[in-house]
Design a protein around this motif. Structure first.
Motif, PDB file in Angstrom:
ATOM      1  N   ARG A 160      19.154 -11.327  -1.557  1.00  0.00           N
ATOM      2  CA  ARG A 160      19.744 -11.843  -0.315  1.00  0.00           C
ATOM      3  C   ARG A 160      18.724 -11.986   0.808  1.00  0.00           C
ATOM      4  N   SER A 161      17.589 -11.311   0.698  1.00  0.00           N
ATOM      5  CA  SER A 161      16.589 -11.352   1.765  1.00  0.00           C
ATOM      6  C   SER A 161      15.837 -12.680   1.720  1.00  0.00           C
ATOM      7  N   ALA A 162      15.922 -13.442   2.772  1.00  0.00           N
ATOM      8  CA  ALA A 162      15.222 -14.736   2.840  1.00  0.00           C
ATOM      9  C   ALA A 162      14.538 -14.865   4.200  1.00  0.00           C
ATOM     10  N   PRO A 163      13.219 -14.769   4.230  1.00  0.00           N
ATOM     11  CA  PRO A 163      12.331 -14.643   3.079  1.00  0.00           C
ATOM     12  C   PRO A 163      12.306 -13.228   2.509  1.00  0.00           C
ATOM     13  N   LEU A 164      11.780 -13.139   1.295  1.00  0.00           N
ATOM     14  CA  LEU A 164      11.525 -11.852   0.644  1.00  0.00           C
ATOM     15  C   LEU A 164      10.021 -11.641   0.613  1.00  0.00           C
ATOM     16  N   THR A 165       9.562 -10.532   1.167  1.00  0.00           N
ATOM     17  CA  THR A 165       8.132 -10.225   1.186  1.00  0.00           C
ATOM     18  C   THR A 165       7.799  -9.245   0.079  1.00  0.00           C
ATOM     19  N   VAL A 166       6.727  -9.535  -0.652  1.00  0.00           N
ATOM     20  CA  VAL A 166       6.245  -8.673  -1.730  1.00  0.00           C
ATOM     21  C   VAL A 166       4.840  -8.224  -1.340  1.00  0.00           C
ATOM     22  N   LEU A 167       4.653  -6.911  -1.260  1.00  0.00           N
ATOM     23  CA  LEU A 167       3.406  -6.335  -0.760  1.00  0.00           C
ATOM     24  C   LEU A 167       2.720  -5.525  -1.849  1.00  0.00           C
ATOM     25  N   GLY A 168       1.422  -5.783  -2.029  1.00  0.00           N
ATOM     26  CA  GLY A 168       0.623  -4.989  -2.962  1.00  0.00           C
ATOM     27  C   GLY A 168      -0.836  -5.102  -2.586  1.00  0.00           C
ATOM     28  N   LEU A 169      -1.435  -4.016  -2.167  1.00  0.00           N
ATOM     29  CA  LEU A 169      -2.821  -4.034  -1.701  1.00  0.00           C
ATOM     30  C   LEU A 169      -3.734  -3.363  -2.719  1.00  0.00           C
ATOM     31  N   ARG A 170      -4.993  -3.777  -2.699  1.00  0.00           N
ATOM     32  CA  ARG A 170      -6.007  -3.263  -3.617  1.00  0.00           C
ATOM     33  C   ARG A 170      -5.542  -3.399  -5.062  1.00  0.00           C
ATOM     34  N   ILE A 171      -5.612  -2.344  -5.862  1.00  0.00           N
ATOM     35  CA  ILE A 171      -5.313  -2.491  -7.286  1.00  0.00           C
ATOM     36  C   ILE A 171      -3.841  -2.804  -7.542  1.00  0.00           C
ATOM     37  N   SER A 172      -2.983  -2.516  -6.579  1.00  0.00           N
ATOM     38  CA  SER A 172      -1.556  -2.818  -6.729  1.00  0.00           C
ATOM     39  C   SER A 172      -1.258  -4.299  -6.565  1.00  0.00           C
ATOM     40  N   GLY A 173      -2.257  -5.067  -6.165  1.00  0.00           N
ATOM     41  CA  GLY A 173      -2.044  -6.496  -5.968  1.00  0.00           C
ATOM     42  C   GLY A 173      -1.624  -7.220  -7.231  1.00  0.00           C
ATOM     43  N   SER A 174      -2.107  -6.758  -8.393  1.00  0.00           N
ATOM     44  CA  SER A 174      -1.764  -7.451  -9.637  1.00  0.00           C
ATOM     45  C   SER A 174      -0.272  -7.347  -9.943  1.00  0.00           C
ATOM     46  N   LEU A 175       0.323  -6.182  -9.706  1.00  0.00           N
ATOM     47  CA  LEU A 175       1.760  -6.028  -9.910  1.00  0.00           C
ATOM     48  C   LEU A 175       2.553  -6.874  -8.923  1.00  0.00           C
ATOM     49  N   ARG A 195      -3.398  -8.786   1.229  1.00  0.00           N
ATOM     50  CA  ARG A 195      -4.487  -8.399   2.128  1.00  0.00           C
ATOM     51  C   ARG A 195      -3.944  -7.477   3.195  1.00  0.00           C
ATOM     52  N   GLY A 196      -4.693  -6.424   3.490  1.00  0.00           N
ATOM     53  CA  GLY A 196      -4.234  -5.431   4.445  1.00  0.00           C
ATOM     54  C   GLY A 196      -4.611  -5.762   5.862  1.00  0.00           C
ATOM     55  N   GLY A 197      -4.495  -4.765   6.727  1.00  0.00           N
ATOM     56  CA  GLY A 197      -4.884  -4.928   8.125  1.00  0.00           C
ATOM     57  C   GLY A 197      -3.990  -5.883   8.885  1.00  0.00           C
ATOM     58  N   SER A 198      -4.567  -6.582   9.855  1.00  0.00           N
ATOM     59  CA  SER A 198      -3.787  -7.451  10.726  1.00  0.00           C
ATOM     60  C   SER A 198      -3.167  -8.617   9.967  1.00  0.00           C
ATOM     61  N   MET A 220       0.053   1.949  -6.298  1.00  0.00           N
ATOM     62  CA  MET A 220      -0.404   2.729  -7.437  1.00  0.00           C
ATOM     63  C   MET A 220      -1.677   3.489  -7.048  1.00  0.00           C
ATOM     64  N   PRO A 221      -2.039   4.500  -7.817  1.00  0.00           N
ATOM     65  CA  PRO A 221      -3.252   5.255  -7.493  1.00  0.00           C
ATOM     66  C   PRO A 221      -4.490   4.332  -7.536  1.00  0.00           C
ATOM     67  N   ARG A 222      -5.441   4.493  -6.633  1.00  0.00           N
ATOM     68  CA  ARG A 222      -5.430   5.455  -5.543  1.00  0.00           C
ATOM     69  C   ARG A 222      -4.687   4.853  -4.363  1.00  0.00           C
ATOM     70  N   HIS A 223      -3.764   5.620  -3.789  1.00  0.00           N
ATOM     71  CA  HIS A 223      -2.894   5.099  -2.744  1.00  0.00           C
ATOM     72  C   HIS A 223      -3.694   4.863  -1.459  1.00  0.00           C
ATOM     73  N   ALA A 224      -3.530   3.665  -0.916  1.00  0.00           N
ATOM     74  CA  ALA A 224      -4.370   3.250   0.216  1.00  0.00           C
ATOM     75  C   ALA A 224      -3.703   3.564   1.550  1.00  0.00           C
ATOM     76  N   HIS A 225      -4.517   3.995   2.522  1.00  0.00           N
ATOM     77  CA  HIS A 225      -4.020   4.208   3.883  1.00  0.00           C
ATOM     78  C   HIS A 225      -3.412   2.926   4.431  1.00  0.00           C
ATOM     79  N   GLU A 226      -4.031   1.779   4.124  1.00  0.00           N
ATOM     80  CA  GLU A 226      -3.544   0.523   4.684  1.00  0.00           C
ATOM     81  C   GLU A 226      -2.158   0.162   4.155  1.00  0.00           C
ATOM     82  N   THR A 227      -1.810   0.635   2.946  1.00  0.00           N
ATOM     83  CA  THR A 227      -0.456   0.400   2.444  1.00  0.00           C
ATOM     84  C   THR A 227       0.546   1.196   3.258  1.00  0.00           C
ATOM     85  N   LEU A 228       0.229   2.453   3.540  1.00  0.00           N
ATOM     86  CA  LEU A 228       1.116   3.278   4.356  1.00  0.00           C
ATOM     87  C   LEU A 228       1.308   2.658   5.739  1.00  0.00           C
ATOM     88  N   THR A 229       0.227   2.188   6.329  1.00  0.00           N
ATOM     89  CA  THR A 229       0.333   1.573   7.655  1.00  0.00           C
ATOM     90  C   THR A 229       1.190   0.316   7.605  1.00  0.00           C
TER      91      THR A 229
END
Length: 315
Positions: A160-175, A195-198, A220-229
């Motif tokens: 139902r979410s439009a748009p739907l955002t899918v987030l994956g940084l660093r090694i999690s980007g492939s998933l 891509r992280g940051g701004s 996924m490991p290693r969990h990135a600070h930028e993902t938490l932010t």
């Protein structure tokens, strides 16, 4: 790398690299190879026609039964003519179907014998141990799926979410890329953020301004600070967060509205993601089921475009 008593101390990942190095193991003869491997070696060499590839695939998938079929029964099961089976036997190097069937039966019997001896197998090597660990992760996920309600409800919300955002940084980007690629076939507006940051903050804020209500985040490991932010930015913007991760506890899980925690393979130097990939496919299935009419229409439109522009090979 630090030092201990003057000697270099490896980092955790360096230590994993050393500990999980692939050993040479013992040579595997053709007779010892897995039945599927032996069949693929038998069929992969020759240049086969599409009909012959269908026969080969059927034999690979049903070897313990197919090896004992008559030429008439095999042709009927695959949906080809008897002469096609004869030509297939010749194409893969046999004088005729009886000679091919004799070879197939020896492979089938070795598979049956291997199944009965599985409990007596020797200690697994490094690669087998890694596969065993992933099987354990999948077994755990299977138990979690005994009650699929959370997956179903989350799939509806993501749909139902439009748009739907899918987030994956660093090694999690492939998933995240896998999920976004598939989700675009069934959802009209999927926005991928790898891509992280701004850059991530802009994308999340724009998604909310455009009417989005959910973010699906992979970490996924290693969990990135930028993902938490980024997850915190999403929450402050008014987006809800569904998290796919290996940890059900911790700061990332604390920030999420829904957490799907499933194991990753950590026996090799780089992690493997069998269970998270299956979980992703389950969420995609739940999205598909949430709006079947939209799903059908979008898939039909996509297939029409794919045929028109010849996106894919004719296997």
């Amino acid at each position: 790398m630090g030092r201990e008593g003057g000697a270099p101390v490896p980092s955790p990942q360096q230590a994993r690299a050393q500990a999980s190095a692939i050993g040479s193991g013992k040579p595997v003869t053709e007779a010892e190879a897995a039945p599927t491997t032996r069949l693929r070696a038998l069929f992969d060499g020759p240049r086969l026609s599409p009909g012959q590839r269908r026969i080969a695939q059927y034999l690979i998938e049903h070897i313990t039964e197919a090896a004992f079929l008559s030429i008439t029964d095999l042709a009927e099961r695959v949906g080809v003519s008897q002469p096609s089976v004869t030509r297939f036997a010749s194409a893969v190097g046999f004088s005729g179907y009886p000679a091919l069937r004799e070879r197939l039966q020896s492979i089938a019997l070795s598979k049956l014998a291997g199944a009965s001896d599985a409990a007596e197998e020797a200690r697994p090597n490094e690669l087998q141990a890694a596969v065993d660990a992933e099987i354990d992760n999948l077994e755990d996920l299977r138990r979690d799926f005994a009650d699929p309600e959370r997956v179903v409800e989350t799939g509806r919300a993501l749909s139902r979410s439009a748009p739907l955002t899918v987030l994956g940084l660093r090694i999690s980007g492939s998933l995240a890329e896998y999920f976004a690629y598939a989700a675009r076939r069934i959802h009209p507006d999927v926005r991928l953020v790898t891509r992280g940051g701004s850059v991530a903050y802009d994308a999340l804020l724009q998604s909310r301004e455009a009417g989005g209500t959910w973010v699906l985040a992979f970490t996924m490991p290693r969990h990135a600070h930028e993902t938490l932010t980024a997850v915190r930015v999403a929450r402050r913007a008014g987006l809800r967060v569904a998290l796919v991760t290996d940890l059900g506890l911790g700061p990332l899980a604390d920030e999420a509205d829904v957490v799907f925690a499933t194991g990753t393979g950590s026996r090799l130097v780089f992690d493997s993601y069998a269970a998270p990939a299956v979980l992703s496919a389950a969420l995609l299935q739940a999205m598909t089921d949430a709006d079947p009419e939209r799903t059908q229409a979008r898939l039909e439109d996509y297939e029409q475009v794919a045929d028109e522009h010849a996106f894919f090979l004719k296997d």
